[in-house]
Design a protein around this motif. Structure first.
Motif, PDB file in Angstrom:
ATOM      1  N   ALA A  54       0.840  -1.206   0.000  1.00 65.89           N
ATOM      2  CA  ALA A  54       0.000   0.000   0.000  1.00 65.89           C
ATOM      3  C   ALA A  54       0.876   1.257   0.000  1.00 65.89           C
ATOM      4  N   THR A  55       0.366   2.297  -0.640  1.00 67.30           N
ATOM      5  CA  THR A  55       1.079   3.575  -0.691  1.00 67.30           C
ATOM      6  C   THR A  55       1.337   4.101   0.721  1.00 67.30           C
ATOM      7  N   GLY A  79      -2.412   0.207 -10.675  1.00 69.09           N
ATOM      8  CA  GLY A  79      -2.029  -0.515  -9.457  1.00 69.09           C
ATOM      9  C   GLY A  79      -2.858  -0.041  -8.284  1.00 69.09           C
ATOM     10  N   VAL A  80      -3.977  -0.700  -8.048  1.00 67.34           N
ATOM     11  CA  VAL A  80      -4.955  -0.240  -7.054  1.00 67.34           C
ATOM     12  C   VAL A  80      -4.762  -0.919  -5.698  1.00 67.34           C
ATOM     13  N   PHE A  81      -4.499  -2.227  -5.725  1.00 67.52           N
ATOM     14  CA  PHE A  81      -4.417  -3.051  -4.499  1.00 67.52           C
ATOM     15  C   PHE A  81      -5.697  -2.848  -3.680  1.00 67.52           C
ATOM     16  N   SER A  85      -4.248   4.631  -2.375  1.00 67.21           N
ATOM     17  CA  SER A  85      -3.978   5.796  -3.241  1.00 67.21           C
ATOM     18  C   SER A  85      -5.212   6.157  -4.065  1.00 67.21           C
ATOM     19  N   ASP A 103      -6.293  -2.422 -12.470  1.00 68.69           N
ATOM     20  CA  ASP A 103      -5.567  -3.470 -11.732  1.00 68.69           C
ATOM     21  C   ASP A 103      -6.064  -4.816 -12.258  1.00 68.69           C
ATOM     22  N   GLU A 131      -4.779  -6.300 -17.172  1.00 67.54           N
ATOM     23  CA  GLU A 131      -3.361  -5.955 -17.265  1.00 67.54           C
ATOM     24  C   GLU A 131      -3.303  -4.488 -17.681  1.00 67.54           C
ATOM     25  N   ALA A 132      -2.359  -3.752 -17.122  1.00 72.02           N
ATOM     26  CA  ALA A 132      -2.373  -2.301 -17.342  1.00 72.02           C
ATOM     27  C   ALA A 132      -1.983  -1.899 -18.772  1.00 72.02           C
ATOM     28  N   ASP A 155       1.800   2.532  -9.961  1.00 77.20           N
ATOM     29  CA  ASP A 155       2.264   1.754  -8.811  1.00 77.20           C
ATOM     30  C   ASP A 155       2.030   0.257  -9.024  1.00 77.20           C
ATOM     31  N   ASP A 157       3.430  -3.239 -11.722  1.00 80.61           N
ATOM     32  CA  ASP A 157       4.661  -3.980 -12.012  1.00 80.61           C
ATOM     33  C   ASP A 157       5.775  -3.070 -12.527  1.00 80.61           C
TER      34      ASP A 157
HETATM   35  N1  SAH Z   1      -1.432   1.887  -5.094  1.00 82.62           N
HETATM   36  C1  SAH Z   1      -1.818   0.759  -4.251  1.00 82.62           C
HETATM   37  C2  SAH Z   1      -0.758  -0.321  -4.212  1.00 82.62           C
HETATM   38  C3  SAH Z   1      -0.566  -1.037  -5.509  1.00 82.62           C
HETATM   39  S1  SAH Z   1       0.290  -2.571  -5.276  1.00 82.62           S
HETATM   40  C4  SAH Z   1      -2.145   1.241  -2.850  1.00 82.62           C
HETATM   41  O1  SAH Z   1      -2.031   2.444  -2.537  1.00 82.62           O
HETATM   42  O2  SAH Z   1      -2.502   0.406  -2.029  1.00 82.62           O
HETATM   43  C5  SAH Z   1       0.467  -3.135  -6.908  1.00 82.62           C
HETATM   44  C6  SAH Z   1      -0.805  -3.559  -7.597  1.00 82.62           C
HETATM   45  O3  SAH Z   1      -0.502  -3.686  -8.974  1.00 82.62           O
HETATM   46  C7  SAH Z   1      -1.380  -4.911  -7.159  1.00 82.62           C
HETATM   47  O4  SAH Z   1      -2.712  -4.746  -6.737  1.00 82.62           O
HETATM   48  C8  SAH Z   1      -1.314  -5.786  -8.410  1.00 82.62           C
HETATM   49  O5  SAH Z   1      -2.464  -6.605  -8.602  1.00 82.62           O
HETATM   50  C9  SAH Z   1      -1.233  -4.761  -9.517  1.00 82.62           C
HETATM   51  N2  SAH Z   1      -0.515  -5.205 -10.718  1.00 82.62           N
HETATM   52  C10 SAH Z   1       0.688  -5.812 -10.780  1.00 82.62           C
HETATM   53  N3  SAH Z   1       1.042  -6.019 -12.043  1.00 82.62           N
HETATM   54  C11 SAH Z   1       0.042  -5.515 -12.822  1.00 82.62           C
HETATM   55  C12 SAH Z   1      -0.187  -5.418 -14.218  1.00 82.62           C
HETATM   56  N4  SAH Z   1       0.709  -5.882 -15.089  1.00 82.62           N
HETATM   57  N5  SAH Z   1      -1.318  -4.841 -14.653  1.00 82.62           N
HETATM   58  C13 SAH Z   1      -2.225  -4.357 -13.776  1.00 82.62           C
HETATM   59  N6  SAH Z   1      -2.071  -4.429 -12.438  1.00 82.62           N
HETATM   60  C14 SAH Z   1      -0.959  -4.995 -11.967  1.00 82.62           C
END
Ligand code: SAH
Ligand code: CA
Length: 238
Positions: A54-55, A79-81, A85, A103, A131-132, A155, A157
């Motif tokens: 997490a951020t 990257g939501v987790f 954020s 995400d 996938e992003a 945030d 990969d």
């Molecule tokens: N910003 C978040 C933390 C993100 S952690 C917060 O504040 O909590 C990284 C996230 O990226 C994870 O949820 C994971 O599922 C996602 N992730 C990893 N590789 C990815 C990809 N290739 N495409 C999309 N999401 C991805």
């Protein structure tokens, strides 16, 4: 190169050399001002085995300020987790603001979703389970998305950071902001390969390479700031 100028002493002020100093910043300036829903999300996330993803709250605080400084209305989150954020962004943009949040894992997003709903900001979020990289490419297929975003927070990969950057330099407007998280990778960027713990080695290499590329990119102004795990703030200038 700067490091060839041997006679100039390091400008280091020796700050942030201790956990205590970081705790001091959190306790005096961050936690007392952290909105209640974010606190709740942080506590819910703390039990998650990957809570460290997490951020960091201090990074969140400056990200929120940046969002407000540029009057961000239309943003991208990669990257939501569990949504720290994301919720922070949703709370920082106006009522009619929009976040395109990407995400590939919806499950962790759903951990934070009840808190996001309770905070009354879910309507600002368009969650894309994907996938992003292909998701960003889909956005780019619509020419009206070019320069249509004010802000992006990246945030996911680390292996794709540069690929994300290339796309964001089209999606985010000139004058807009892109923030990349984890760009100091636990401090390992300044360690020798031998001193780097095994689990950090790959991320270290990727981060060093990304930091090198972005420092040489004339399309952006940058600041690599030691919030959380390091964030690189970029402002698109061309
Ligand atoms: N910003 C978040 C933390 C993100 S952690 C917060 O504040 O909590 C990284 C996230 O990226 C994870 O949820 C994971 O599922 C996602 N992730 C990893 N590789 C990815 C990809 N290739 N495409 C999309 N999401 C991805
Ligand atoms: Ca992160």
């Amino acid at each position: 190169m700067e490091r060839d100028l041997k006679k100039i002493p390091s400008p280091s002020k020796g700050l942030l050399s201790s956990e205590e100093l970081y705790e001091y910043i959190l306790e005096t300036s961050v936690y007392p001002r952290e909105p209640e829903p974010l606190k709740e999300l942080r506590h819910v996330t703390a039990n998650h085995p990957r809570a460290l993803m997490a951020t960091a709250p201090d990074a969140g605080q400056i990200i929120s300020m940046l969002l407000q400084l540029v009057n961000a209305k239309n943003t991208i989150e990669v990257g939501v987790f569990t949504g720290y954020s994301l919720l922070l962004t949703a709370l920082s943009i106006p009522e009619d603001g929009k976040i395109t949040a990407i995400d590939m894992n919806r499950e962790s997003y759903e951990i934070g979703l009840p808190i996001i709903k309770k905070a009354g900001v879910e309507h600002k979020i368009d969650f894309i389970e994907s996938e992003a990289l292909p998701a960003l490419d889909r956005l780019l297929k619509d020419p009206s998305n070019e320069g249509n975003f004010d802000f992006a927070f990246i945030d996911a990969d680390k292996v794709n950071y540069w690929n994300y950057h290339e796309r964001l330099m089209k999606l985010v407007k000139v004058g807009g902001i892109v923030v990349y998280d984890n760009t100091l990778w636990g401090g390992s960027v300044a360690m020798s390969e031998e001193d780097t713990p095994e689990f950090r080695k790959q991320g270290r290499q990727l981060t060093i390479e990304f930091n090198r590329l972005i420092a040489a990119d004339p399309r952006v102004h940058i600041s690599l700031a030691p919030y959380g795990d390091g964030i690189t703030i970029c402002r698109r200038i061309s």
